[in-house]
Write a protein that holds these residues in place. Structure first.
Motif, mmCIF file in Angstrom:
data_model
loop_
_atom_site.group_PDB
_atom_site.id
_atom_site.type_symbol
_atom_site.label_atom_id
_atom_site.label_comp_id
_atom_site.label_asym_id
_atom_site.label_seq_id
_atom_site.Cartn_x
_atom_site.Cartn_y
_atom_site.Cartn_z
ATOM 1 N N HIS A 7 0.621 -1.552 0.150
ATOM 2 C CA HIS A 7 -0.214 0.343 -0.022
ATOM 3 C C HIS A 7 1.103 1.994 0.155
ATOM 4 O O HIS A 7 1.872 1.283 0.309
ATOM 5 N N ILE A 8 0.497 2.767 -1.053
ATOM 6 C CA ILE A 8 0.893 3.732 -0.429
ATOM 7 C C ILE A 8 0.793 4.155 -0.019
ATOM 8 O O ILE A 8 -0.713 4.416 -0.099
ATOM 9 N N ASN A 9 1.287 5.136 0.875
ATOM 10 C CA ASN A 9 0.854 6.025 1.876
ATOM 11 C C ASN A 9 1.191 7.104 1.253
ATOM 12 O O ASN A 9 1.704 8.138 0.903
ATOM 13 N N ASP A 48 -10.177 11.709 -8.116
ATOM 14 C CA ASP A 48 -10.267 10.959 -8.202
ATOM 15 C C ASP A 48 -9.583 10.078 -7.250
ATOM 16 O O ASP A 48 -9.993 9.072 -6.650
ATOM 17 N N ILE A 49 -8.270 9.435 -8.168
ATOM 18 C CA ILE A 49 -7.307 8.937 -8.231
ATOM 19 C C ILE A 49 -6.837 8.797 -6.246
ATOM 20 O O ILE A 49 -7.493 7.409 -6.069
ATOM 21 N N VAL A 50 -6.779 9.642 -6.118
ATOM 22 C CA VAL A 50 -6.235 9.368 -4.848
ATOM 23 C C VAL A 50 -7.236 9.211 -3.425
ATOM 24 O O VAL A 50 -6.969 8.895 -2.300
ATOM 25 N N GLU A 57 -9.549 1.174 -2.327
ATOM 26 C CA GLU A 57 -9.801 0.695 -3.688
ATOM 27 C C GLU A 57 -8.075 0.281 -3.384
ATOM 28 O O GLU A 57 -7.407 1.074 -3.964
ATOM 29 N N ASP A 58 -7.860 -0.448 -4.593
ATOM 30 C CA ASP A 58 -6.856 -1.204 -5.424
ATOM 31 C C ASP A 58 -5.890 -0.902 -6.548
ATOM 32 O O ASP A 58 -5.287 -0.975 -6.696
ATOM 33 N N LEU A 59 -7.299 -0.087 -7.292
ATOM 34 C CA LEU A 59 -7.203 0.798 -8.478
ATOM 35 C C LEU A 59 -6.201 -0.394 -8.963
ATOM 36 O O LEU A 59 -4.663 -0.030 -9.764
ATOM 37 N N PRO A 60 -6.546 -2.070 -9.796
ATOM 38 C CA PRO A 60 -5.793 -2.903 -10.458
ATOM 39 C C PRO A 60 -4.835 -1.792 -11.926
ATOM 40 O O PRO A 60 -4.079 -3.056 -12.727
#
Length: 321
Positions: A7-9, A48-50, A57-60
């Motif tokens: 996971h990215i913080n 929206d992505i951030v 959400e994982d956003l694969p």
């Protein structure tokens, strides 16, 4: 079975903000003038992505690099406290193109009171917009308070420039060339505190290391504003100082004396080179998430913090830009 993606913080910048180099890398990205060209649709998609990623959400379909790109674009256009999209000319990514234009004209047109008044007023109006846009905190500023602050900021800055211009008339021309830089430095000491005076009067939010809000502090606001004032003065120093060296050569050339806008254009070209580096490097002088020892806070806030179930010795706050 493939391992889950780390996971990215996104609540923190990509690079280590405890080091100058880490902060410099961060601001080279967020102050990139090309970010100004991003469309409203691109900015909304980045937001929206951030926001989706922060919610878990994982956003694969997106790589880590694409997620970081969205985060960087988001940081360049949205206020860290209010989360609102900032006015385009107030964003730090607009600093290089706007400042090179304004400062180039200030360094060219400074010999008459009319030129000094107009360009100092224009510059301080722009600075007031930037200071308001990048203020710390989340409380709205009333139109009356904003109007008073703007009048004090621009009036004080123009008055300072005119006063300095009068004082140096008895000195050699070389001293006169320092008028724009001296006026800019002095004006920053007036403009920024004026435009952020609400923070000085009411304080800014302070948090513990985990991001839990523990109160509002006027002392933290003063510290934040002092750091920003120093950074802004340092930001203007390289470009304006270098131009003082080139100025005598320009003035000896007949074409430069006659075609002043070419003179201003050369100033802008030189300034653009210096500002591309000076803007992020000076923003990086102090951590964006600044801190202060609890013992240096107001007495009543210290007492409030000491009553918390968990003991803390430092608080953190957004210093603004």
């Amino acid at each position: 079975m493939p391992s889950a993606r780390p996971h990215i913080n996104l609540d923190e910048p990509r690079y280590d903000q405890s080091t100058f180099m880490g902060r410099a890398k961060h601001f080279f990205i967020t102050t990139n003038p090309l970010n100004v060209l991003a469309t409203g649709k691109q900015l909304d998609e980045a937001k929206d992505i951030v926001e989706r990623y922060k919610k878990g959400e994982d956003l694969p379909d997106l790589t880590d690099e694409q997620i970081w790109d969205a985060k960087h674009l988001y940081d360049s256009a949205f206020h860290p406290d209010t989360k609102e999209k900032m006015f385009i000319l107030g964003r730090m990514s607009a600093q290089v193109p706007c400042n090179m234009t304004i400062t180039g004209c200030m360094m060219t047109f400074y010999k008459t009171p009319r030129e000094v008044i107009f360009w100092q007023w224009f510059n301080q109006t722009f600075n007031a917009l930037v200071n308001f846009t990048n203020r710390s905190g989340e409380h709205p500023v009333s139109p009356v308070h904003l109007g008073i602050s703007y009048t004090l900021a621009t009036g004080g800055a123009v008055g300072t420039a005119l006063t300095i211009n009068q004082l140096v008339k008895k000195f050699p021309p070389l001293i006169g060339r320092f008028v724009p830089f001296t006026a800019v430095a002095a004006a920053n000491c007036i403009n920024i505190p004026c435009m952020r005076s609400r923070e000085i009067m009411h304080g800014i939010p302070v948090f513990d290391i985990n991001g839990n809000r523990v109160g509002e502090s006027k002392n933290a606001a003063r510290s934040a504003i002092a750091q920003v004032v120093f950074s802004r003065i340092m930001m203007a120093t390289p470009g304006m100082s270098k131009l003082l060296i080139f100025e005598p050569c320009h003035e000896k050339t007949n074409i430069m004396r006659r075609l002043v806008w070419i003179h201003a254009g050369l100033h802008m070209l030189l300034l653009s080179f210096f500002l591309v580096f000076a803007t992020p490097l000076c923003c990086a002088l102090f951590p964006q998430k600044s801190s202060m020892a609890v013992k240096h806070l107001e007495h009543d806030l210290q007492e409030k913090i000491h009553k918390l179930p968990h003991s803390i010795d430092r608080v953190y706050f957004n210093k603004g830009l």
